[in-house]
Design an enzyme around this catalytic site. Structure first.
Site, PDB file in Angstrom:
ATOM      1  N   SER A 212       0.700  -1.113   0.020  1.00 44.39           N
ATOM      2  CA  SER A 212       0.107  -0.118  -0.175  1.00 44.39           C
ATOM      3  C   SER A 212       0.900   1.337   0.045  1.00 44.39           C
ATOM      4  CB  SER A 212      -0.874   0.006   1.209  1.00 44.39           C
ATOM      5  OG  SER A 212      -1.662  -1.077   1.209  1.00 44.39           O
TER       6      SER A 212
ATOM      7  N   HIS B 288      -0.763  -2.162  -7.227  1.00 45.00           N
ATOM      8  CA  HIS B 288      -1.493  -2.178  -6.061  1.00 45.00           C
ATOM      9  C   HIS B 288      -2.980  -2.115  -6.171  1.00 45.00           C
ATOM     10  CE1 HIS B 288      -2.644   1.251  -2.782  1.00 45.00           C
ATOM     11  NE2 HIS B 288      -2.877   0.074  -2.273  1.00 45.00           N
TER      12      HIS B 288
ATOM     13  N   GLU C 140      -2.992   0.777  -8.960  1.00 46.00           N
ATOM     14  CA  GLU C 140      -1.881   1.546  -9.327  1.00 46.00           C
ATOM     15  C   GLU C 140      -0.838   1.066  -9.667  1.00 46.00           C
ATOM     16  OE1 GLU C 140      -1.321   5.690  -6.235  1.00 46.00           O
ATOM     17  OE2 GLU C 140      -1.521   3.657  -5.263  1.00 46.00           O
TER      18      GLU C 140
ATOM     19  N   ASN D 166      -2.920   6.359  -1.214  1.00 46.78           N
ATOM     20  CA  ASN D 166      -2.758   6.135   0.169  1.00 46.78           C
ATOM     21  C   ASN D 166      -2.280   7.632   0.651  1.00 46.78           C
ATOM     22  OD1 ASN D 166      -4.170   4.094   1.191  1.00 46.78           O
ATOM     23  ND2 ASN D 166      -2.671   2.696   0.287  1.00 46.78           N
TER      24      ASN D 166
HETATM   25  N1  CAA Z   1     -15.614  -8.819  -1.861  1.00 47.57           N
HETATM   26  C1  CAA Z   1     -16.101  -9.104  -2.866  1.00 47.57           C
HETATM   27  N2  CAA Z   1     -17.230  -8.455  -3.206  1.00 47.57           N
HETATM   28  C2  CAA Z   1     -17.687  -7.692  -2.556  1.00 47.57           C
HETATM   29  C3  CAA Z   1     -17.004  -7.416  -1.243  1.00 47.57           C
HETATM   30  C4  CAA Z   1     -15.910  -7.955  -0.795  1.00 47.57           C
HETATM   31  N3  CAA Z   1     -15.741  -7.627   0.568  1.00 47.57           N
HETATM   32  N4  CAA Z   1     -18.016  -6.481  -0.639  1.00 47.57           N
HETATM   33  C5  CAA Z   1     -19.207  -6.295  -1.172  1.00 47.57           C
HETATM   34  N5  CAA Z   1     -18.824  -6.749  -2.608  1.00 47.57           N
HETATM   35  C6  CAA Z   1     -19.728  -6.764  -3.622  1.00 47.57           C
HETATM   36  C7  CAA Z   1     -20.776  -7.417  -3.450  1.00 47.57           C
HETATM   37  O1  CAA Z   1     -21.086  -8.772  -3.603  1.00 47.57           O
HETATM   38  C8  CAA Z   1     -21.998  -6.684  -4.261  1.00 47.57           C
HETATM   39  O2  CAA Z   1     -22.182  -7.101  -5.394  1.00 47.57           O
HETATM   40  P1  CAA Z   1     -23.319  -7.842  -6.044  1.00 47.57           P
HETATM   41  O3  CAA Z   1     -24.236  -6.630  -6.178  1.00 47.57           O
HETATM   42  O4  CAA Z   1     -23.071  -8.275  -7.404  1.00 47.57           O
HETATM   43  O5  CAA Z   1     -23.836  -8.820  -4.926  1.00 47.57           O
HETATM   44  C9  CAA Z   1     -21.389  -5.215  -4.453  1.00 47.57           C
HETATM   45  O6  CAA Z   1     -19.894  -5.593  -4.120  1.00 47.57           O
HETATM   46  C10 CAA Z   1     -21.816  -4.058  -3.753  1.00 47.57           C
HETATM   47  O7  CAA Z   1     -22.122  -4.517  -2.525  1.00 47.57           O
HETATM   48  P2  CAA Z   1     -23.223  -4.168  -1.403  1.00 47.57           P
HETATM   49  O8  CAA Z   1     -24.401  -3.950  -2.269  1.00 47.57           O
HETATM   50  O9  CAA Z   1     -23.241  -5.105  -0.284  1.00 47.57           O
HETATM   51  O10 CAA Z   1     -22.718  -2.868  -0.547  1.00 47.57           O
HETATM   52  P3  CAA Z   1     -22.070  -1.600  -1.299  1.00 47.57           P
HETATM   53  O11 CAA Z   1     -23.255  -1.075  -2.407  1.00 47.57           O
HETATM   54  O12 CAA Z   1     -22.187  -0.693   0.297  1.00 47.57           O
HETATM   55  O13 CAA Z   1     -20.811  -1.621  -1.591  1.00 47.57           O
HETATM   56  C11 CAA Z   1     -18.457  -1.360  -1.349  1.00 47.57           C
HETATM   57  C12 CAA Z   1     -19.670  -2.311  -1.017  1.00 47.57           C
HETATM   58  C13 CAA Z   1     -18.112  -1.817  -2.741  1.00 47.57           C
HETATM   59  C14 CAA Z   1     -17.316  -2.239  -0.746  1.00 47.57           C
HETATM   60  C15 CAA Z   1     -18.680  -0.069  -1.230  1.00 47.57           C
HETATM   61  O14 CAA Z   1     -19.022   0.114   0.173  1.00 47.57           O
HETATM   62  C16 CAA Z   1     -17.375   0.803  -1.591  1.00 47.57           C
HETATM   63  O15 CAA Z   1     -17.067   1.132  -2.567  1.00 47.57           O
HETATM   64  N6  CAA Z   1     -16.895   0.932  -0.098  1.00 47.57           N
HETATM   65  C17 CAA Z   1     -15.364   1.908  -0.417  1.00 47.57           C
HETATM   66  C18 CAA Z   1     -14.350   1.031  -0.723  1.00 47.57           C
HETATM   67  C19 CAA Z   1     -12.858   1.620  -0.942  1.00 47.57           C
HETATM   68  O16 CAA Z   1     -12.889   2.777  -0.853  1.00 47.57           O
HETATM   69  N7  CAA Z   1     -11.800   0.815  -1.122  1.00 47.57           N
HETATM   70  C20 CAA Z   1     -10.598   1.491  -1.250  1.00 47.57           C
HETATM   71  C21 CAA Z   1     -10.096   1.083   0.010  1.00 47.57           C
HETATM   72  S1  CAA Z   1      -8.339   1.808   0.289  1.00 47.57           S
HETATM   73  C22 CAA Z   1      -7.357   0.540  -0.715  1.00 47.57           C
HETATM   74  O17 CAA Z   1      -7.890  -0.601  -1.028  1.00 47.57           O
HETATM   75  C23 CAA Z   1      -5.851   0.959  -0.686  1.00 47.57           C
HETATM   76  C24 CAA Z   1      -5.082   0.529   0.186  1.00 47.57           C
HETATM   77  O18 CAA Z   1      -4.049   0.245   0.095  1.00 47.57           O
HETATM   78  C25 CAA Z   1      -5.320   0.332   1.789  1.00 47.57           C
HETATM   79  P1  NAD Z   2      -4.233  -9.769   5.757  1.00 45.03           P
HETATM   80  O1  NAD Z   2      -3.960  -9.512   7.248  1.00 45.03           O
HETATM   81  O2  NAD Z   2      -5.731  -9.926   5.225  1.00 45.03           O
HETATM   82  O3  NAD Z   2      -3.497 -10.829   4.902  1.00 45.03           O
HETATM   83  C1  NAD Z   2      -2.164 -11.066   4.899  1.00 45.03           C
HETATM   84  C2  NAD Z   2      -1.875 -12.582   4.786  1.00 45.03           C
HETATM   85  O4  NAD Z   2      -0.489 -12.738   4.417  1.00 45.03           O
HETATM   86  C3  NAD Z   2      -2.124 -13.330   5.825  1.00 45.03           C
HETATM   87  O5  NAD Z   2      -3.198 -14.543   5.300  1.00 45.03           O
HETATM   88  C4  NAD Z   2      -0.946 -13.998   6.410  1.00 45.03           C
HETATM   89  O6  NAD Z   2      -0.835 -15.517   6.948  1.00 45.03           O
HETATM   90  C5  NAD Z   2      -0.094 -14.030   5.096  1.00 45.03           C
HETATM   91  N1  NAD Z   2       1.495 -13.945   5.486  1.00 45.03           N
HETATM   92  C6  NAD Z   2       1.961 -13.041   6.339  1.00 45.03           C
HETATM   93  N2  NAD Z   2       3.351 -13.258   5.942  1.00 45.03           N
HETATM   94  C7  NAD Z   2       3.634 -14.424   5.129  1.00 45.03           C
HETATM   95  C8  NAD Z   2       4.605 -15.080   4.522  1.00 45.03           C
HETATM   96  N3  NAD Z   2       5.786 -14.839   5.031  1.00 45.03           N
HETATM   97  N4  NAD Z   2       4.637 -15.877   3.537  1.00 45.03           N
HETATM   98  C9  NAD Z   2       3.014 -16.133   2.873  1.00 45.03           C
HETATM   99  N5  NAD Z   2       2.092 -15.603   3.682  1.00 45.03           N
HETATM  100  C10 NAD Z   2       2.484 -14.647   4.722  1.00 45.03           C
HETATM  101  O7  NAD Z   2      -3.650  -8.445   4.990  1.00 45.03           O
HETATM  102  P2  NAD Z   2      -4.177  -7.726   3.607  1.00 45.03           P
HETATM  103  O8  NAD Z   2      -5.332  -6.826   3.960  1.00 45.03           O
HETATM  104  O9  NAD Z   2      -4.713  -8.732   2.651  1.00 45.03           O
HETATM  105  O10 NAD Z   2      -3.040  -6.890   3.039  1.00 45.03           O
HETATM  106  C11 NAD Z   2      -1.924  -7.480   2.361  1.00 45.03           C
HETATM  107  C12 NAD Z   2      -1.071  -6.708   1.674  1.00 45.03           C
HETATM  108  O11 NAD Z   2      -1.753  -5.645   0.514  1.00 45.03           O
HETATM  109  C13 NAD Z   2      -0.589  -5.546   2.561  1.00 45.03           C
HETATM  110  O12 NAD Z   2       0.711  -4.892   1.902  1.00 45.03           O
HETATM  111  C14 NAD Z   2      -1.506  -4.205   2.412  1.00 45.03           C
HETATM  112  O13 NAD Z   2      -0.802  -3.118   2.723  1.00 45.03           O
HETATM  113  C15 NAD Z   2      -1.867  -4.363   1.036  1.00 45.03           C
HETATM  114  N6  NAD Z   2      -3.303  -3.858   0.677  1.00 45.03           N
HETATM  115  C16 NAD Z   2      -4.304  -3.803   1.643  1.00 45.03           C
HETATM  116  C17 NAD Z   2      -5.422  -3.172   1.428  1.00 45.03           C
HETATM  117  C18 NAD Z   2      -6.473  -3.214   2.277  1.00 45.03           C
HETATM  118  O14 NAD Z   2      -7.641  -2.729   2.117  1.00 45.03           O
HETATM  119  N7  NAD Z   2      -6.548  -4.100   3.248  1.00 45.03           N
HETATM  120  C19 NAD Z   2      -5.448  -2.536   0.285  1.00 45.03           C
HETATM  121  C20 NAD Z   2      -4.642  -2.681  -0.839  1.00 45.03           C
HETATM  122  C21 NAD Z   2      -3.186  -3.065  -0.532  1.00 45.03           C
END
Ligand code: CAA
Ligand code: NAD
Length: 282
Positions: free
Chosen positions: A119, A140, A152, A190
């Site tokens: 991330s 990403h 990304e 991020n």
């Molecule tokens: N896995 C797979 N599919 C999923 C899911 C999951 N965890 N959660 C929801 N879905 C699917 C559902 O199955 C549904 O599809 P269908 O209509 O075909 O069944 C669809 O998404 C919509 O779901 P819901 O109607 O239950 O709920 P919603 O309309 O609120 O949508 C959401 C759910 C798509 C997650 C929406 O809330 C959303 O867009 N949230 C924001 C997500 C976001 O910002 N993601 C980026 C996070 S940051 C990141 O990823 C980067 C990082 O490095 C941290």
């Molecule tokens: P998570 O905790 O759900 O899963 C991580 C998995 O990696 C676990 O099942 C763990 O057992 C496994 N693991 C740890 N060390 C390991 C190793 N040495 N060899 C093999 N498996 C190992 O975490 P996550 O949310 O899936 O995040 C995973 C990566 O993706 C991180 O780098 C995170 O920053 C990135 N990411 C996360 C998100 C998010 O929304 N959670 C979004 C984009 C990117």
């Protein structure tokens, strides 16, 4: 070089999603996790989501069967020897990631590309732990992977144009939209998202409003699909903290200081949805 077989390392919420979309797009996939229970859970989640897609008539029963036939469990990193691409999605920690990249570099064929779903961590530094920094890249995906369209693609300092092109082509084959980003703390997604989440946590910490009300402000006031605290729980509070620490250290600017409340929750093991408790209880 044609990518046909992919290993995904880490079967957590991101790794399982990445394995699913790769298998659905026709790639042979090995899904690896150091923890056998996590691997089992990841495989079950994929099957559940495919079953739901059949019920919703988005894919056919035979699409589901063919996808599952392309997906295999792997319990050893050396299985990467038969793969053209490895996508790492393990914990957001540089030491753990570089150890895994070192091993992947040893076992993967010479032509293979090693990608990280990190991330926020520097791709240049991950690449430097291998003998093939020109074939290391950031890929990403966003959470939930099967739903979110963006990938990304991050170039490390030494990433070659051939590697970039192969990953951009792969991203298009997954029906995702690639965006090219340079290697900087938090990349683009991020760097923008996480300070907003951290600020929402500060607002709770300082008693500005309740958790629910802050989420309502951003959902109804800004049309965000999820409030920032629900989203933090969804991403994982440990991952949010790791990302804030990378931003804080990388820029040396106090505006990225992780909120003490975020640290406290992570120390308590309140990691959000995946642990059953974060800002909300699940
Ligand atoms: N896995 C797979 N599919 C999923 C899911 C999951 N965890 N959660 C929801 N879905 C699917 C559902 O199955 C549904 O599809 P269908 O209509 O075909 O069944 C669809 O998404 C919509 O779901 P819901 O109607 O239950 O709920 P919603 O309309 O609120 O949508 C959401 C759910 C798509 C997650 C929406 O809330 C959303 O867009 N949230 C924001 C997500 C976001 O910002 N993601 C980026 C996070 S940051 C990141 O990823 C980067 C990082 O490095 C941290
Ligand atoms: P998570 O905790 O759900 O899963 C991580 C998995 O990696 C676990 O099942 C763990 O057992 C496994 N693991 C740890 N060390 C390991 C190793 N040495 N060899 C093999 N498996 C190992 O975490 P996550 O949310 O899936 O995040 C995973 C990566 O993706 C991180 O780098 C995170 O920053 C990135 N990411 C996360 C998100 C998010 O929304 N959670 C979004 C984009 C990117």
């Amino acid at each position: 070089m044609a990518i046909e077989k992919v290993m995904v390392i880490g079967a957590g919420q991101m790794g399982a999603g990445i394995a699913q979309v790769c298998a659905q797009a026709g790639f042979e996939v090995l899904l690896n996790d150091a923890n056998p229970e996590a691997l089992e859970k990841g495989m079950k989640n994929i099957e559940k989501l495919l079953t739901r897609a059949v019920e919703k008539e988005r894919i056919s029963e035979s699409d589901k069967t063919e996808t599952l036939n392309r997906l295999h469990k792997s319990e050893q990193l050396k299985d990467v020897k038969s793969c053209d691409l490895a996508i790492e999605a393990i914990v957001e920690n540089m030491d753990v990631k570089t150890k895994v990249f070192g091993e992947l570099d040893t076992f993967a064929p010479k032509h293979a590309i090693l990608a990280s779903n990190t991330s926020s961590l520097p791709i240049t530094e991950i690449a430097a732990s291998t003998e093939r920094p020109d074939q290391v890249i950031g890929m990403h995906f966003m959470n939930p992977v099967p739903v979110m369209k963006l990938v990304e693609i991050i170039r490390g300092l030494q990433t070659s144009d051939e590697t970039y092109q192969a990953i951009e082509d792969m991203t298009n084959k997954l029906s995702k939209t690639p965006v090219e980003v340079n290697d900087a703390p938090g990349f683009a997604a991020n760097r923008i998202l996480m300070p907003m989440i951290n600020e929402a946590i500060y607002a709770v910490h300082e008693g500005v409003a309740s958790v629910e009300d802050i989420d309502t402000v951003m959902k109804l006031g800004m049309n965000h699909p999820m409030g920032p605290l629900t989203l933090a729980d969804f991403i994982g509070l440990d991952t949010c903290l790791y990302i804030m620490e990378v931003l804080y250290e990388g820029f040396g600017d106090s505006k990225y200081r992780p909120c003490p409340l975020l640290r406290k929750y992570v120390k308590a093991g309140w990691l959000g949805k995946k642990s059953g408790r974060g800002f909300y209880q699940y």
